[in-house]
Scaffold this motif. Structure first.
Motif, mmCIF file in Angstrom:
data_model
loop_
_atom_site.group_PDB
_atom_site.id
_atom_site.type_symbol
_atom_site.label_atom_id
_atom_site.label_comp_id
_atom_site.label_asym_id
_atom_site.label_seq_id
_atom_site.Cartn_x
_atom_site.Cartn_y
_atom_site.Cartn_z
ATOM 1 N N ARG A 54 0.826 -1.215 0.000
ATOM 2 C CA ARG A 54 0.000 0.000 0.000
ATOM 3 C C ARG A 54 0.858 1.262 0.000
ATOM 4 O O ARG A 54 0.465 2.281 -0.578
ATOM 5 C CB ARG A 54 -0.968 0.011 1.192
ATOM 6 C CG ARG A 54 -2.083 -1.015 1.051
ATOM 7 C CD ARG A 54 -3.303 -0.662 1.844
ATOM 8 N NE ARG A 54 -4.432 -1.467 1.423
ATOM 9 C CZ ARG A 54 -5.694 -1.274 1.825
ATOM 10 N NH1 ARG A 54 -5.965 -0.292 2.667
ATOM 11 N NH2 ARG A 54 -6.658 -2.045 1.387
ATOM 12 N N ARG A 107 0.493 4.089 -2.845
ATOM 13 C CA ARG A 107 0.287 5.517 -2.597
ATOM 14 C C ARG A 107 1.284 6.345 -3.399
ATOM 15 O O ARG A 107 0.941 7.369 -3.988
ATOM 16 C CB ARG A 107 0.453 5.839 -1.113
ATOM 17 C CG ARG A 107 -0.661 5.328 -0.220
ATOM 18 C CD ARG A 107 -0.457 5.751 1.222
ATOM 19 N NE ARG A 107 -1.419 5.071 2.075
ATOM 20 C CZ ARG A 107 -1.157 3.947 2.740
ATOM 21 N NH1 ARG A 107 0.053 3.410 2.666
ATOM 22 N NH2 ARG A 107 -2.084 3.377 3.483
ATOM 23 N N GLU A 163 -1.618 -6.341 -6.292
ATOM 24 C CA GLU A 163 -2.238 -5.615 -5.178
ATOM 25 C C GLU A 163 -1.809 -4.152 -5.153
ATOM 26 O O GLU A 163 -2.565 -3.278 -4.741
ATOM 27 C CB GLU A 163 -1.930 -6.300 -3.839
ATOM 28 C CG GLU A 163 -0.466 -6.270 -3.407
ATOM 29 C CD GLU A 163 0.307 -7.505 -3.850
ATOM 30 O OE1 GLU A 163 1.170 -7.948 -3.079
ATOM 31 O OE2 GLU A 163 0.041 -8.014 -4.959
ATOM 32 N N TYR A 170 -4.576 -1.061 -5.719
ATOM 33 C CA TYR A 170 -4.798 -0.007 -4.731
ATOM 34 C C TYR A 170 -4.496 1.366 -5.318
ATOM 35 O O TYR A 170 -5.198 2.340 -5.020
ATOM 36 C CB TYR A 170 -3.957 -0.258 -3.485
ATOM 37 C CG TYR A 170 -4.397 0.564 -2.297
ATOM 38 C CD1 TYR A 170 -5.663 0.379 -1.753
ATOM 39 C CD2 TYR A 170 -3.572 1.526 -1.737
ATOM 40 C CE1 TYR A 170 -6.091 1.126 -0.661
ATOM 41 C CE2 TYR A 170 -3.982 2.283 -0.653
ATOM 42 C CZ TYR A 170 -5.249 2.075 -0.123
ATOM 43 O OH TYR A 170 -5.674 2.834 0.946
ATOM 44 N N GLU A 223 -7.430 2.298 -7.264
ATOM 45 C CA GLU A 223 -8.541 2.686 -6.389
ATOM 46 C C GLU A 223 -8.378 4.125 -5.909
ATOM 47 O O GLU A 223 -9.331 4.914 -5.941
ATOM 48 C CB GLU A 223 -8.607 1.735 -5.186
ATOM 49 C CG GLU A 223 -9.792 2.026 -4.272
ATOM 50 C CD GLU A 223 -9.916 1.036 -3.132
ATOM 51 O OE1 GLU A 223 -10.879 1.158 -2.348
ATOM 52 O OE2 GLU A 223 -9.046 0.143 -3.014
ATOM 53 N N GLU A 274 -8.163 8.461 1.086
ATOM 54 C CA GLU A 274 -8.061 7.258 1.922
ATOM 55 C C GLU A 274 -8.920 7.371 3.176
ATOM 56 O O GLU A 274 -9.593 6.417 3.583
ATOM 57 C CB GLU A 274 -6.605 7.021 2.310
ATOM 58 C CG GLU A 274 -5.732 6.517 1.184
ATOM 59 C CD GLU A 274 -4.437 5.932 1.682
ATOM 60 O OE1 GLU A 274 -4.300 4.701 1.666
ATOM 61 O OE2 GLU A 274 -3.554 6.708 2.110
ATOM 62 N N ILE A 313 -11.990 5.420 1.348
ATOM 63 C CA ILE A 313 -11.433 4.067 1.274
ATOM 64 C C ILE A 313 -11.448 3.384 2.635
ATOM 65 O O ILE A 313 -11.389 2.160 2.726
ATOM 66 C CB ILE A 313 -9.998 4.117 0.692
ATOM 67 C CG1 ILE A 313 -10.048 4.685 -0.740
ATOM 68 C CG2 ILE A 313 -9.344 2.745 0.680
ATOM 69 C CD1 ILE A 313 -8.702 4.837 -1.406
ATOM 70 N N THR A 329 -9.303 4.014 5.257
ATOM 71 C CA THR A 329 -8.017 3.936 5.947
ATOM 72 C C THR A 329 -8.101 4.727 7.250
ATOM 73 O O THR A 329 -8.601 5.855 7.254
ATOM 74 C CB THR A 329 -6.897 4.528 5.066
ATOM 75 O OG1 THR A 329 -6.873 3.833 3.813
ATOM 76 C CG2 THR A 329 -5.539 4.406 5.745
#
Length: 209
Positions: free
Chosen positions: A4, A8, A111, A115, A118, A160, A164, A166
């Motif tokens: 992740r 980012r 992955e 992300y 997304e 986020e 999302i 986070t």
């Protein structure tokens, strides 16, 4: 490097290349965005090094040609100090560039790309609301006057936090780390302050509701 965290960074580097087209992002478009972002980062390192070298030469020439007058020497020293700062910035960027091969390899992981996509999709679909959230927590600043990189780091964090899921603490800490890598000397402090106000305002609204 965590998936992740890399995602980012990939999203952040790609945002400057991102259009406002309403279509969903595709894997190929992300590939193109990444390539453009890496090229932009490489060009930035090159430009900083060139500017530092030119500034250092100007300061050195002035020191050699000055008649040791206080004002002339001081002015020349200032130019040299500025050149040293530019060189330090270039060295920091070069350190980041050394990590690019690993970074690019990791961006091929499913992955990571998922992300990053997304984050970019959320920002594209909710840009106005995200910007309003950030603007409401700025003190003596306007959003459109912020450095682009700071603005984009804030957008990633707010996306986020609000869309999302986070945790605020994680999103803020990760944004601060991005600012340390890509923003100016005090950029991480600015980003931290703004996002903490965003988080506090959201908690106040939640409690009132």
């Amino acid at each position: 490097m965590q998936a992740r965290r890399i995602a980012r960074e990939l999203a952040l580097l790609s945002m400057s290349q991102l259009s406002n087209r309403p279509e969903k992002l595709s894997a190929q478009e992300l590939e193109d965005l990444l390539l453009a972002a890496v090229r932009a980062l490489t060009n930035e390192v090159h430009d900083i090094l060139e500017n530092a070298a030119a500034e250092l030469k100007r300061g050195s020439d002035r020191l050699l040609n000055s008649e040791l007058q206080a004002t002339g020497v001081q002015s020349s020293r200032t130019m040299v100090y500025d050149a040293i700062e530019l060189t330090q910035s270039a060295v920091n960027r070069l350190g980041m560039a050394m990590e690019l091969p690993e970074f690019i390899q990791l961006t091929n992981r499913q992955e990571v790309r998922a992300y990053a996509l997304e984050i970019l999709s959320v920002i594209r679909d909710n840009r106005d609301r995200i910007d309003e959230t950030i603007a409401a927590s700025l003190v003596n600043w306007q959003l459109n006057r912020l450095p682009r990189i700071d603005r984009d780091i804030l957008r990633v964090a707010v996306a986020e936090m609000f869309y999302i899921g986070t945790p605020d603490r994680v999103a803020i800490n990760e944004a601060v780390e991005l600012a340390k890598r890509y923003s100016g000397d005090d950029g991480h402090k600015f980003v931290n302050g703004v996002l903490r106000r965003v988080s506090d305002r959201a908690k106040e609204v939640s409690h009132k509701g």
